[in-house]
Design an enzyme around this catalytic site. Structure first.
Site, mmCIF file in Angstrom:
data_model
loop_
_atom_site.group_PDB
_atom_site.id
_atom_site.type_symbol
_atom_site.label_atom_id
_atom_site.label_comp_id
_atom_site.label_asym_id
_atom_site.label_seq_id
_atom_site.Cartn_x
_atom_site.Cartn_y
_atom_site.Cartn_z
ATOM 1 N N SER A 127 58.604 64.963 40.392
ATOM 2 C CA SER A 127 60.015 65.450 40.987
ATOM 3 C C SER A 127 59.588 66.626 41.830
ATOM 4 C CB SER A 127 61.234 65.168 39.489
ATOM 5 O OG SER A 127 62.442 65.996 39.910
ATOM 6 N N TYR A 152 62.868 68.201 31.102
ATOM 7 C CA TYR A 152 62.650 67.188 31.100
ATOM 8 C C TYR A 152 62.236 67.608 32.443
ATOM 9 C CZ TYR A 152 63.283 64.128 35.570
ATOM 10 O OH TYR A 152 63.072 63.401 36.385
ATOM 11 N N LYS A 156 57.836 67.072 33.696
ATOM 12 C CA LYS A 156 57.411 66.518 34.840
ATOM 13 C C LYS A 156 55.988 67.217 35.648
ATOM 14 C CE LYS A 156 59.677 62.999 35.903
ATOM 15 N NZ LYS A 156 59.176 61.809 36.355
#
Ligand code: WQD
Length: 342
Positions: A127, A152, A156
Site C-alpha cells: 500500500s 495497519y 504493510k
C-alpha cells in the site's frame, strides 16, 4: 495450466483479481476465512467467468493449517497472490496485537509453506501507506518510506521487509510487492464489488451508501488543508485496473522477467483528486448530487499523495485505463444492485 493461490480471494481486490486471472487463463484456488467477505462471492465470480475457482475456508494465521494446505497441494501451485489481511486503519489503532498477529503471522506462514513445498513466486498486496506523507510528489518507488500512521499501515511496511529479507536468503523465491494507492470501484457486471462491514471507513463506499439513502450525508473530514480546494488529495485507482496489474505481475514472475528476486511497484493512476473533486465526479457520472457537510479533520489522514507510475508503465507494461467517471458509475451500479435499487 498454471494454478495461482489467491489468499483473501473473496475480498474486494482479491475477487476482482480472481476474475482477471481466470480470464487470462490461470487456474485459481482461493483461501479465505470469510472474516470480512462472503462465500457467495465465489458463486458470483463463477457467474462472471463461467469457471468456479477452488475455495478453501481456513485461517491463514494458523500455521498448521497453512503448512497442511501447501503439503496437500504440493506440485500444483505456481504462484501466490497474498491479499488476506485485516485492513481497517482506525480499528488497527485500537487492536494493534490482532493486526500484527493476523497480518504478519499469515504472511510468515505462507512464506514457510512456499519454501517447504517449492512454490517460487509471491505477489504481495502492499500500500502507498508505506510512504506516509511524502515530502515530494509524485511518489516514485525511490521515495523513502516513512513510519506508518497506523498499525495497519505498519504491517504493510513490516511485511515488505519480511519478504525482502526472506527472498535475500531464499534465492529460489521471487517476491514482488504492489503498492496500491486508493482502490475504488466495482466490476462492470455489478456482480462483485466493495462490501464494507458496518459503517464504511473509506470515501467511495460512504459516498455510494449516502447516494443510496443508507447514510444521511457524507462528512468531509476537513477543508482547511494545503490543497487547491482545501480537501485532501488521493490517487484513486479502479479496482479492475488494479486487478490487471496483479495478472501482469504474475506473468512477469512466471516468465522469469523480474530483474531481481524482490521488486516493488507503485500502482496508481498518476493523477491526484481531492475529496470535493471526487464528489463532483460522482455527480457528473451518476447524476446524484450528494448531501455533505464539512467537519473536522480525521486523525491520521495525510494531506496529499499520488503516484509516479513510470516504473509500472515501463517495466510491467501496465497502465491504468478506466476513467474516473466510469469507475464511480460502476461503484454506484454495484451499490444499487446490493440495495435492490433500480
Ligand atoms: C480518502 C479521503 C479522507 C471517508 C486508506 C488506507 C489505504 C487503503 C485505502 C486499504 C481522505 C476522506 C473519507 C469519509 C472523508 N486501505 N474521507 N469522509 O485514508 O486515503 O487510505 O484506505 O487498502 O491503505 O490508508 O482512504 O477512503 O478512508 O479516505 O472525507 O467518510 O477521503 O479524509 O482524505 P485513505 P479513505
Amino acid at each position: 495450466m498454471s494454478k495461482i493461490l489467491v489468499t483473501g480471494g473473496t475480498g474486494f481486490i482479491g475477487s476482482h483479481t480472481v476474475v482477471e486471472l481466470q480470464e487470462a487463463g490461470y487456474g485459481v484456488i482461493i483461501v479465505d476465512n470469510l472474516s470480512n467477505s462472503k462465500a457467495e462471492t465465489v458463486d458470483n465470480i463463477e457467474k462472471i467467468t463461467g469457471v468456479r475457482p477452488e475455495f478453501e475456508n481456513f485461517d491463514l494465521s494458523d500455521r498448521g493449517a497453512v503448512l497442511n494446505f501447501f503439503l496437500r497441494h504440493k506440485g500444483e501451485i505456481n504462484a501466490v497472490i497474498h491479499f488476506a489481511a485485516f485492513k481497517a486503519v482506525g480499528e488497527s489503532v485500537h487492536k494493534p496485537l490482532e493486526y500484527y498477529r493476523n497480518n504478519v503471522n499469515s504472511l510468515m506462514n505462507i512464506l514457510e509453506g512456499m519454501k517447504y513445498t517449492g512454490v517460487a513466486n509471491l505477489v504481495f498486496s502492499s500500500s502507498c501507506t508505506v510512504y506516509g506523507q511524502p515530502d515530494k510528489l509524485p511518489v516514485t518507488e525511490g521515495t523513502p518510506r516513512k513510519p506508518a500512521e497506523s498499525p495497519y499501515g505498519n504491517t504493510k511496511t513490516v511485511n515488505e521487509d519480511i519478504i525482502r529479507d526472506f527472498c535475500h536468503e531464499e534465492k529460489q523465491i521471487n517476491g514482488l510487492a504492489l503498492r496500491y494507492f486508493n482502490p475504488i470501484g466495482a466490476h462492470p457486471s455489478s456482480l462483485i464489488g466493495e462490501s464494507p462491514v458496518g459503517i464504511p471507513n473509506n470515501l467511495v463506499p460512504y459516498i455510494t451508501q449516502t447516494a443510496a439513502g443508507l447514510r444521511k450525508e457524507l462528512s468531509i473530514f476537513g477543508d482547511d488543508y494545503d490543497t487547491p480546494d482545501g480537501t485532501p488529495i488521493r490517487d484513486y485507482i479502479d479496482v479492475v485496473d488494479l486487478s490487471k496489474a496483479h495478472v501482469v505481475a504474475i506473468k512477469r514472475l512466471l516468465e522469469g522477467k523480474n530483474k531481481s528476486n524482490y521488486e516493488y511497484f507503485n500502482i496508481g493512476t498518476g493523477k491526484g483528486l481531492s475529496v470535493l473533486e471526487l464528489v463532483n465526479a460522482f455527480k457528473k457520472a451518476t447524476g446524484v448530487a450528494l448531501p455533505y457537510k464539512i467537519v473536522g479533520r480525521r486523525a491520521g489522514d495525510i494531506v496529499k499523495i499520488w503516484a509516479d507510475t513510470t516504473l509500472a508503465n515501463t517495466e510491467l507494461g501496465w497502465k491504468a485505463e478506466v476513467p474516473i467517471e466510469q469507475t464511480l458509475l460502476n461503484a454506484w451500479n454495484w451499490e444499487k444492485r446490493c440495495r435492490g435499487i433500480k
